[in-house]
Design an enzyme around this catalytic site. Structure first.
Site, short mmCIF file in Angstrom:
data_model
loop_
_atom_site.label_atom_id
_atom_site.label_comp_id
_atom_site.label_asym_id
_atom_site.label_seq_id
_atom_site.Cartn_x
_atom_site.Cartn_y
_atom_site.Cartn_z
CD1 TRP A 61 -1.65 19.77 -24.43
CD2 TRP A 61 -1.70 18.11 -25.93
NE1 TRP A 61 -0.38 19.62 -24.95
CE2 TRP A 61 -0.39 18.60 -25.87
CE3 TRP A 61 -1.98 17.06 -26.81
CZ2 TRP A 61 0.65 18.11 -26.65
CZ3 TRP A 61 -0.96 16.56 -27.58
CH2 TRP A 61 0.34 17.07 -27.50
CG ASP A 119 4.13 13.07 -26.15
OD1 ASP A 119 4.21 12.53 -27.26
OD2 ASP A 119 3.05 13.27 -25.57
CD GLU A 120 2.95 12.61 -21.31
OE1 GLU A 120 2.77 13.37 -20.35
OE2 GLU A 120 2.01 12.26 -22.06
NE ARG A 152 -4.85 12.17 -26.02
CZ ARG A 152 -3.89 12.93 -25.50
NH1 ARG A 152 -3.82 14.23 -25.80
NH2 ARG A 152 -2.97 12.40 -24.71
CE1 TYR A 166 2.13 22.41 -23.43
CE2 TYR A 166 0.99 20.66 -22.26
CZ TYR A 166 1.95 21.07 -23.16
OH TYR A 166 2.72 20.13 -23.81
CG PHE A 167 -3.60 28.27 -24.67
CD1 PHE A 167 -2.89 28.90 -23.65
CD2 PHE A 167 -3.33 28.67 -25.98
CE1 PHE A 167 -1.95 29.89 -23.93
CE2 PHE A 167 -2.40 29.65 -26.27
CZ PHE A 167 -1.70 30.26 -25.24
CD GLU A 224 -5.69 15.15 -22.71
OE1 GLU A 224 -5.76 16.28 -23.23
OE2 GLU A 224 -4.62 14.64 -22.33
CG ASP A 269 -2.43 10.72 -27.87
OD1 ASP A 269 -2.23 9.84 -27.01
OD2 ASP A 269 -1.85 11.83 -27.84
CG HIS A 322 0.93 9.73 -26.09
ND1 HIS A 322 -0.18 9.90 -25.31
CD2 HIS A 322 1.95 10.28 -25.38
CE1 HIS A 322 0.13 10.55 -24.19
NE2 HIS A 322 1.44 10.78 -24.20
C1 TNX Z 1 1.02 15.85 -21.94
S1 TNX Z 1 2.40 17.68 -23.82
C2 TNX Z 1 0.96 15.36 -23.23
C3 TNX Z 1 -0.34 15.19 -23.89
C4 TNX Z 1 -1.47 15.59 -22.99
C5 TNX Z 1 -1.11 16.85 -22.24
C6 TNX Z 1 -2.21 17.40 -21.42
C7 TNX Z 1 2.72 16.34 -24.44
C8 TNX Z 1 3.76 16.35 -25.43
N1 TNX Z 1 2.06 15.23 -24.02
O1 TNX Z 1 -0.48 13.86 -24.31
O2 TNX Z 1 -2.60 15.81 -23.77
O3 TNX Z 1 -0.01 16.57 -21.40
O4 TNX Z 1 -1.91 18.67 -20.88
#
Ligand code: TNX
Length: 505
Positions: free
Chosen positions: A436, A304-305, A141, A396-397, A438, A170, A241
């Site tokens: 993370w 993820d996602e 990011r 999650y810091f 961002e 990403d 991502h």
């Molecule tokens: C989810 S945690 C994501 C990241 C984001 C984060 C922000 C994860 C495996 N994927 O892409 O940066 O939330 O908290």
């Protein structure tokens, strides 16, 4: 005084004073590390010597089944220092302990005079609770400069954290140089703008951002980290991502005629890799270069996602799901990730994935990084897979440390220091804290969010979870004991020039 707290510690009356005659008997790499960590501030030469004896700091590898891969025993008495470990890894942690036993000025980058460089007389046996003690740093990011990565490694080692998980790619940036696909960094490494303020405000800063790391630079970082006992696990986040990669190579996407831009907002891109053989082969080639640079056994391939709308609309993907007998298009992700895992296994590597793979057919033997809540830890264990506990609720810091409106901008959520310290990971491979980035565009923001919470998590990982009361809270006495040691640790960070968020209580 020590953080993380050692398994057993007896403090006795007496000291060992280091002076210009103090010498070191240790394997070369360990002796070098001791000098690298002690000489700048103390000015002491700490020359090598062939045998242990009076006035010597001896750090020796000795068979000792009780110590495992990373444990060590350490005795300081007026005649000298003797540490033993079953492997060099344990001796490196013993070196970090010796440094903590010295006055905090030892953490200064340059010479400090007028300090008695004395070690207290102690007897220590120290064995970590969990073999995986990690910290994720997202350099996708925001492309953080290499000097920050070096300092980050130093500080992980100070806390006996043994793994840096580098999130290298990403939607908003690809930071890993791939010789065979130069556009990944030349195009994918740069974006034209980033969000200004919080994503929900919908504003853009209009400022281009970018950068990437050369393989040679990463190799040097890996070697530097290895000398400190820190392994670096690369993450190439796939097949979602991955918008930066698709911007660089439209043929990797589901519509090769569409030219996407590298992401300029945060969140989850709907654009994902296609599942064609040519793209899979390209990903294999990318991983071939990843394993050349990162010798660590684990490679993280993300997962993820991953939105599946593009696959559902892509006749080739739908046909493949049918041909493979998969009930849902989403299951293609498990099948596809399995191909990456096989490829990595061919390189003698293990595959790490985010916990979404549990819902889409995780590859056999993959190590699951459970982030979407505590129940994901149990789900991974139920699936018989090794799991690293990384739940957002405790690790999650990038979340703010308090709900004070004066906190710097954060993505969401509140994660207080006490909650981190009370984390009960259960029967897992280990724990990991996530940064993370961002909302962490600068080095100062990175440190503000990392510490002191990473120190608390390091202690959970090394010393084991603390007992909590019926409500899950850390009892006052346990907290007070940790807080007093944390104060000492924060002074060390002060001396090392590393900033942090002052603890609230
Ligand atoms: C989810 S945690 C994501 C990241 C984001 C984060 C922000 C994860 C495996 N994927 O892409 O940066 O939330 O908290």
């Amino acid at each position: 005084m020590l953080l993380p707290r050692p398994t057993h510690l007896i403090r006795e009356a007496g000291h060992f004073a280091l002076d210009a005659a103090t010498s070191v008997c240790a394997p070369v790499g360990v002796a070098d590390l001791l000098r690298e960590l002690l000489t700048p501030a103390t000015g002491l030469p700490l020359p090598p010597v062939g045998a242990p004896g009076e006035g010597v700091i001896s750090l020796l590898v000795r068979d000792d089944p009780e110590l495992g891969a990373e444990g060590y025993r350490l005795r300081v008495d007026p005649a000298g220092v003797r540490a033993v470990a079953a492997a060099e890894a344990g001796l490196r942690w013993a070196v970090q302990t010796l440094r903590q036993l010295l006055p905090e000025q030892v953490y200064a980058a340059g010479p400090v005079t007028g300090v008695p460089w004395r070690l207290p007389m102690v007897e220590i046996v120290d064995v970590p609770a969990y073999p995986w003690r990690g910290s994720l740093l997202d350099v996708a990011r925001w492309c953080h400069p290499l000097p920050l990565l070096y300092r980050y490694v130093d500080v992980l080692a100070m806390h006996k954290l043994n793994t840096l998980h580098l999130h290298l790619t990403d939607d908003q940036g690809w930071r890993f140089e791939v010789r065979r696909y130069p556009r990944l960094t030349e195009v994918g490494g740069f974006r034209v703008a980033s969000p200004a303020g919080h994503l929900r405000d919908g504003r853009s800063d209009g400022v281009p951002h970018g950068g990437w790391y050369r393989q040679a630079e990463l190799r040097d970082l890996v070697a530097y980290a290895a000398r400190r006992g820190v392994r670096i696990m690369p993450e190439i986040d796939l097949p979602g991502h991955a918008q930066a990669a698709i911007a660089a190579y439209p043929e990797f996407g589901n519509d090769p005629t569409r030219q996407l831009a590298v992401g300029t907002t945060w969140g989850i891109s709907t654009h994902v890799l296609n599942l064609e053989p040519a793209t899979l082969a390209a990903v294999h080639h990318i991983l071939d270069e990843v394993v050349e640079v990162f010798p660590f056994e684990y490679v993280h391939v993300g997962g993820d996602e991953v939105p599946t709308a593009e696959w559902a609309a892509n006749p080739a993907a739908v046909a493949r799901a049918t041909e493979l007998g998969l009930p849902r298009v989403a299951d293609l992700q498990g099948w596809w990730t399995g191909r990456l895992a096989e490829h990595l296994a061919g390189h003698g590597r293990r595959t790490a994935v985010w916990d979404e793979l549990l819902d889409r057919g995780a590859p056999a033997g993959a190590t699951v990084f459970a982030w979407r809540g505590i129940d994901r830890i149990d789900a991974a264990r139920a699936a018989g897979l090794p799991v690293v506990a990384a739940p957002y609720s405790h690790t999650y810091f990038d979340w703010a440390e308090s709900d004070d409106p004066a906190e710097p901008l954060a993505i969401a959520g509140v994660l207080p220091l006490r909650t981190v310290y009370g984390f009960q990971p259960g029967d897992v491979l280990g724990v990991q804290g996530q940064l993370w980035s961002e909302y962490l565009p600068t080095e100062q923001r990175v440190w503000w969010r990392a510490f002191p919470r990473l120190a608390a998590l390091a202690e959970v990982g090394w010393s084991g979870p603390v007992p909590t009361d019926d409500t899950g809270a850390v009892p006052p006495g346990v907290w007070a004991e940790f807080r007093s040691r944390l104060t000492g640790q924060l002074r060390r960070l002060d001396r090392a020039g590393v900033s942090y968020r002052p603890p609230d209580d």
